[in-house]
Write an enzyme that holds these catalytic residues in place. Structure first.
Site, short mmCIF file in Angstrom:
data_model
loop_
_atom_site.label_atom_id
_atom_site.label_comp_id
_atom_site.label_asym_id
_atom_site.label_seq_id
_atom_site.Cartn_x
_atom_site.Cartn_y
_atom_site.Cartn_z
N CYS A 197 46.05 27.43 41.74
CA CYS A 197 46.82 26.69 40.75
C CYS A 197 46.00 25.50 40.28
CB CYS A 197 48.12 26.19 41.36
SG CYS A 197 49.11 27.50 42.06
N ARG A 230 41.83 29.10 33.10
CA ARG A 230 41.95 30.08 34.17
C ARG A 230 43.19 30.96 33.99
NH1 ARG A 230 40.58 26.87 39.58
NH2 ARG A 230 42.77 26.37 39.53
N TRP A 253 49.77 29.54 39.43
CA TRP A 253 49.34 30.94 39.55
C TRP A 253 50.18 31.46 40.70
CZ3 TRP A 253 46.04 34.62 37.55
CH2 TRP A 253 45.69 35.67 38.39
N ASN A 276 48.88 23.81 45.74
CA ASN A 276 48.00 24.94 45.49
C ASN A 276 47.70 25.56 46.83
OD1 ASN A 276 46.00 26.67 44.70
ND2 ASN A 276 44.52 25.09 44.12
N GLY A 277 47.89 26.87 46.99
CA GLY A 277 47.60 27.51 48.27
C GLY A 277 48.78 28.30 48.78
N GLU A 302 30.37 51.62 42.38
CA GLU A 302 30.71 50.26 41.94
C GLU A 302 29.44 49.47 41.57
OE1 GLU A 302 33.16 48.80 40.92
OE2 GLU A 302 32.85 46.67 41.20
N LYS A 309 28.84 47.88 37.92
CA LYS A 309 28.55 46.45 37.71
C LYS A 309 27.28 46.30 36.88
CE LYS A 309 31.45 44.84 38.40
NZ LYS A 309 32.66 45.37 38.94
N GLU A 324 27.77 47.47 33.12
CA GLU A 324 28.66 46.70 32.25
C GLU A 324 28.11 45.33 31.87
OE1 GLU A 324 32.64 45.99 33.77
OE2 GLU A 324 31.88 45.73 35.79
N HIS A 380 21.44 68.18 44.01
CA HIS A 380 22.14 69.13 43.14
C HIS A 380 22.03 68.73 41.68
CE1 HIS A 380 23.75 71.20 46.61
NE2 HIS A 380 24.08 70.03 47.12
N LYS A 386 39.01 41.86 29.58
CA LYS A 386 39.39 41.67 30.98
C LYS A 386 40.59 42.52 31.36
CE LYS A 386 39.11 39.88 35.01
NZ LYS A 386 38.08 40.52 35.84
C1 F6R Z 1 34.96 46.44 35.99
C2 F6R Z 1 36.32 46.13 35.65
C3 F6R Z 1 37.22 47.22 35.16
C4 F6R Z 1 38.62 47.08 35.78
C5 F6R Z 1 39.57 48.11 35.17
C6 F6R Z 1 40.92 48.07 35.83
O1 F6R Z 1 34.27 45.34 36.46
O2 F6R Z 1 36.75 45.00 35.76
O3 F6R Z 1 36.68 48.46 35.42
O4 F6R Z 1 38.51 47.27 37.16
O5 F6R Z 1 39.70 47.86 33.80
O6 F6R Z 1 41.51 46.83 35.69
P1 F6R Z 1 42.72 46.38 36.60
O7 F6R Z 1 42.26 46.32 38.01
O8 F6R Z 1 43.12 45.04 36.05
O9 F6R Z 1 43.81 47.41 36.44
#
Ligand code: F6R
Length: 614
Positions: free
Chosen positions: A2, A27, A80, A104-105, A487, A491, A494, A510, A609
């Protein structure tokens, strides 16, 4: 998690509080509020006025245009949500009697404290853990008003377990603002005839650059003309102020170059928060916030998610099947919803989503629910659409994730899945109490090991520069490390825009082996544990084709150096926990390659996001 800001001085504080909160709003929050000590018309004494509401800061500002509190001592909060959904009642500040608190916490023992207080006749007006703190301090202050707000706060905090950064004010003690910290950040700002407190530097940066950071278990009393710091035992603490040289933008990122890097660094804290109050070594068990999963009736668990969260689900399958022997199916939410899935009454679906808003995941949840299944989720954003659509939610408490590339959300999702595996394993009898206690002990040691790996950043940065020009990367792993390879590749692609593929190491021959030549970096995740020898023999096949091997391996591994070109050595962890460690160097590798290439790391091209469209 928060945002907090507090002020005591000679100026009108409402604009200072609102401006401070606005500087923290990057945030993203779900509710906001302020408390100001103001003189009531015709009265000589001061009274606290609280204005708070659900939604963004703009909603609070709209409320304030109608009735703006005036006063020179006050505090503000953007929330939050952790305990209790975002609502007007759950928004901070929380006031009880003369005492108002912002927090916060997470207060770990809040249920026990709430029951105790209820036994003494207290009634509550919110679902939050924070309100408990206001009740406790007010009780102390009423019992012995002469001790003052700082001492009343100190006594009350003696009963509280958990993480907190709090600011407290009382209309019985109008000349002080009290603040305390344990495992949540708090900074004090020193001005001329005025002082400030905030959860983050940006909130106070326009007013002062002279700051003091409180340490764990410290309490500060702010007056207009000075600040006194004590510890929880009441002993005075000497703390020298220091000058902050950060710009406003740097301050938002706490001095890190990017939010992604900050969030990588936050992972130890985030995992601690995911475990907080949910594991017990003595009881050798994991608790899931009231979710009871019974392996006797659970024929199969279906996990669905997208992107990084899907990778967490793939690790979850290994964990739950291995530890609890419950069959797990994992699917991409976007595929699941369109294949007329076989699910119905008696079945359980577990969705995984950081944002809680991903359209495909939400649609899959609704589909399973409509067919009569029990639907659960692991989510980070409290009361977002997916948790609201589910019967129960297990929140990760990672805090706001701002970088588009998911990092701390992923490791906390893994932590939540380990909790579920332990919970099920204990109830299915496949995990003995000794084994569970040992796993939990190791689990609690993970944050320190994560910090240790983050310390390898300079080495990883050198590797990033050496290989950052490559056009393609291959990532390999086996077992729980296969999803980590996926993963790592996700990373990298992207944020650096380099083509990368993750593969199960055993699948290499394969097909993808055709790609390997002297130009192709192959990142292999090969910690000591099940499958280690098999992956080592896969590596000889890479070497025979002159591929460049970057290995993430366990400290003390005597053999890996002979075959790999680069070796990143990380601390040992039991197999179910190893993914939480092995992913960290891959996040750092992607980050440093992208930084080397100069891409827009926090907002990579074409990505958002929260993917709320199909
Ligand atoms: C990759 C990334 C995306 C999310 C995906 C699902 O770094 O952030 O692949 O993981 O869009 O998003 P959530 O978890 O918010 O459903």
């Amino acid at each position: 998690m928060c945002g907090i800001v507090g002020y005591i001085g000679e100026r009108e504080c409402t604009p200072i509080l609102i401006e401070g909160l606005r500087r923290l709003e990057y945030r993203g929050y779900d509710s906001a509020g302020i408390a100001v000590l103001e003189s009531a018309a015709g009265e000589s004494s001061l009274l606290t006025r609280v204005v708070r509401c659900r939604g963004k800061l703009a909603n609070l500002e709209a409320l304030l245009t109608e009735a703006r509190p005036t006063g020179r001592v006050g505090m503000g909060h953007t929330r939050w949500a952790t305990h209790g959904r975002p609502s007007d009642e759950n928004a901070h500040p929380h006031k009880h009697g003369s005492v108002s608190v912002v927090h916060n916490g997470i207060i770990e023992n809040y249920l026990a404290l709430r029951a105790e207080l209820a036994g003494r006749g207290h009634r509550f007006s919110s679902e939050t853990d924070t309100e408990i703190v206001a009740h406790l301090i007010d009780e102390e202050l009423k019992a012995q008003p002469q001790v003052g707000l700082r001492e009343a706060t100190r006594r009350a905090l003696g009963k509280v377990q958990g993480a907190y950064a709090i600011v407290v004010l009382s209309d019985r003690t109008p000349d002080v603002l009290v603040t305390a910290k344990n495992a949540s950040p708090l900074v004090l700002g020193l001005g001329e005839g005025e002082n400030f407190v905030a959860s983050d530097v940006p909130a106070i940066l326009p007013h002062t650059k002279r700051v003091m950071f409180l340490e764990e278990g410290e309490i500060a009393e702010l007056r207009r003309d000075g600040i006194q710091v004590i510890d929880l035992a009441g002993r005075p603490v000497r703390r020298e102020p220091r000058l902050i040289e950060w710009s406003a933008v740097m301050a938002e990122k706490a001095g890190f170059k990017h939010f992604m890097l900050k969030e990588i660094h936050e992972q130890g804290r985030a995992v601690t928060d995911t475990l907080r109050g949910r594991v017990s070594i003595e009881q050798a068990d994991a608790l899931l916030d009231g979710i009871e999963l019974d392996p006797q009736t659970l024929k199969k668990l279906t996990l669905i998610a997208c992107g990084t969260s899907y990778h967490a689900g793939l690790v979850g399958k290994f964990l739950i099947e291995q530890i609890a022997r419950v069959p797990v199916e994992v699917d991409l939410a976007s595929e699941y919803r369109y294949r007329d899935p076989i699910i119905g009454p008696g079945d359980t679906l577990l969705a995984i989503s950081q944002s809680g808003e991903t359209a495909d995941t939400l649609a899959a949840v609704k589909e399973a629910k409509a067919k009569g299944a029990q639907v659960l989720c692991i989510a980070n954003v409290v009361d977002s659409s997916i948790p609201r659509a589910c019967h129960h939610a297990l929140y990760t408490h990672a805090g706001p994730e701002i970088g588009v590339a998911s990092t701390k959300a992923f490791t906390t999702q893994l932590a939540a899945l380990v909790l579920i595996a332990i919970h099920l394993g204990r109830r299915s009898g496949t995990l003995s109490s000794n084994a569970a206690a040992e796993l939990i002990r190791e689990f609690m040691a993970l944050p320190q090991k994560m910090a240790d790996i983050i310390g390898l950043a300079p080495q990883i940065q050198v590797i990033a520069r050496r290989y950052g020009h490559a056009r393609d990367f291959l990532f390999l792993g086996r077992g729980t490390q296969y999803p980590i390879a996926l993963e790592g590749a996700l990373k990298l692609k992207e944020i650096s825009y380099i083509h990368a593929e993750g593969y199960a190491a055993g699948e290499m021959k394969h097909g993808p082996i055709a790609l390997i030549d002297a130009e192709m970096p192959v990142v292999v995740v090969v910690p000591k544990g099940p499958g280690y020898e098999k992956v080592m023999s896969n590596l000889t096949e890479v070497k025979a084709r002159e591929g460049k091997i970057i290995a993430v391996a366990t400290r003390g591994d005597q053999d890996i150096g002979a075959i790999a070109d680069e070796v990143i050595l990380i601390p040992e962890a039991p197999a179910p926990l190893a993914p939480l460690l092995t992913v960290v160097p891959l996040q750092l590798l992607a980050y440093h390659i992208a930084d080397f290439k100069g891409t827009d790391i926090d907002q990579p091209r074409n990505l958002a996001k929260s993917v709320t469209v199909e």
